[in-house]
Enzyme design. Structure first.
Site, PDB file in Angstrom:
ATOM      1  CE  LYS A  47       8.485   5.151  17.041  1.00  0.00           C
ATOM      2  NZ  LYS A  47       8.421   3.703  16.840  1.00  0.00           N
ATOM      3  NE  ARG A  62       6.367   2.994  10.500  1.00  0.00           N
ATOM      4  CZ  ARG A  62       5.971   4.089  11.138  1.00  0.00           C
ATOM      5  NH1 ARG A  62       6.766   4.672  12.009  1.00  0.00           N
ATOM      6  NH2 ARG A  62       4.775   4.597  10.928  1.00  0.00           N
TER       7      ARG A  62
END
Ligand code: 7PJ
Length: 289
Positions: free
Chosen positions: A228, A263
């Site tokens: 991210k 995740r």
């Protein structure tokens, strides 16, 4: 950490014993971090099998890109992307399949096709009828905190108190899920790293994950930091494909702070990192040659 069970459609998944790894399978032409590499059903299934061989505990299949700035995908398009992949994986594999969607129609078709978890990045804000489908199937439900929509989330003015916003938002979503018949033991929660938060607030959410764990003692905590953009900001603007080491550090920190499920795109690296972080967290149970 006590061992508890997360109830899914056809099994219960023990959590707390070791960190579970959820492998990301994007079946989209525009996903920000793997750019449509796995777009055809054949290559998607193949990539899922590689993640399973690398030790994934869950495969999360998404056909609606939630990349910041991305537009909604039509229901027909999303169904066409994910359902064939879910059908094939459900017959070929033994691990639970999750569908990353915000649409109840897609959730229903995915559960019928063999998925056992619905992962809703809007935590029922976009389509609360997702909870009805989850309740009917007795499936697992991931409620992820987010603000705005993928199209608007990075333009929203930041909230002053991100922990407070995440906690109250998740409480509200849990209440909606339970009103619609989802049992508490089927629900997992997620602070939603990157969804309407500043880079510093994403770091804060990891640093204070133990607070979230204390607020929601009866729920497995899932977290998705993989590749991210806050990692890019911490790493001299490294692009998505140069964020693996940063991802691994964020996973180790999350496990230390109480995450139960991570995740990730890079399953092998995450499996190895969680084994080591798990040993540290559970030092009293460590048996080593
Ligand atoms: C997350 C997600 C996350 C859950 C995405 C990306 C963006 N679902 N779906 N948690 N992120 N539960 O993979 O980078 O953090 S899409």
């Amino acid at each position: 950490m006590p061992i508890r069970q997360w109830k899914l459609a056809r099994r219960s998944l023990p959590y707390g014993e070791r960190t579970l790894v959820m492998g990301v399978l994007n079946v989209t032409p525009d996903s920000f971090s793997d750019g449509g590499k796995f777009y055809s059903p054949e290559s998607a299934v193949e990539h899922a099998q590689e993640m399973i061989a690398a030790g994934a505990d869950i495969i999360d299949i998404g056909g609606e890109s939630t990349r910041p700035g991305s537009a909604f995908v039509s229901e027909a398009e999303e169904l066409q992307r994910v359902i064939p992949v879910i059908k094939q994986l459900a017959t070929e594999t033994s691990i639970p399949i999750s569908v990353d969607t915000t649409k109840s129609s897609v959730a229903r078709a995915a559960l019928e096709a063999g998925a056992e978890i619905v992962n809703d990045i809007s935590a029922l804000r976009f389509d609360p009828a997702i909870a009805d489908e989850v309740a009917k199937a007795g499936a697992g439900l991931v409620l992820m905190h987010s603000r705005g929509t993928p199209k608007t989330m990075q333009q929203l003015p930041p909230v002053a108190d991100i922990m407070g916003d995440v906690i109250s938002g998740l409480r509200e979503s849990i209440a909606v899920a339970e009103q619609r018949g989802v049992s508490q033991e089927n629900i997992a929660i997620d602070p939603g790293i990157g969804f309407g938060k500043t880079a510093a607030q994403n770091v804060e959410l990891i640093a204070h994950l133990d607070q979230l764990a204390r607020e929601f003692t009866d729920f497995p905590i899932l977290i998705g930091t993989s590749r991210k953009s806050f990692l890019g900001k911490l790493l001299d603007n490294a692009p998505a494909d140069q964020r693996l080491n940063g991802t691994i550090a964020s996973i180790a920190a999350s496990v230390m702070k109480g995450a139960h499920i991570v995740r990730v795109h890079d399953v092998k690296a995450a499996v190895e990192a969680t084994k080591v972080a798990d040993a540290v967290v559970r030092i009293s149970k460590l048996k080593m040659p």
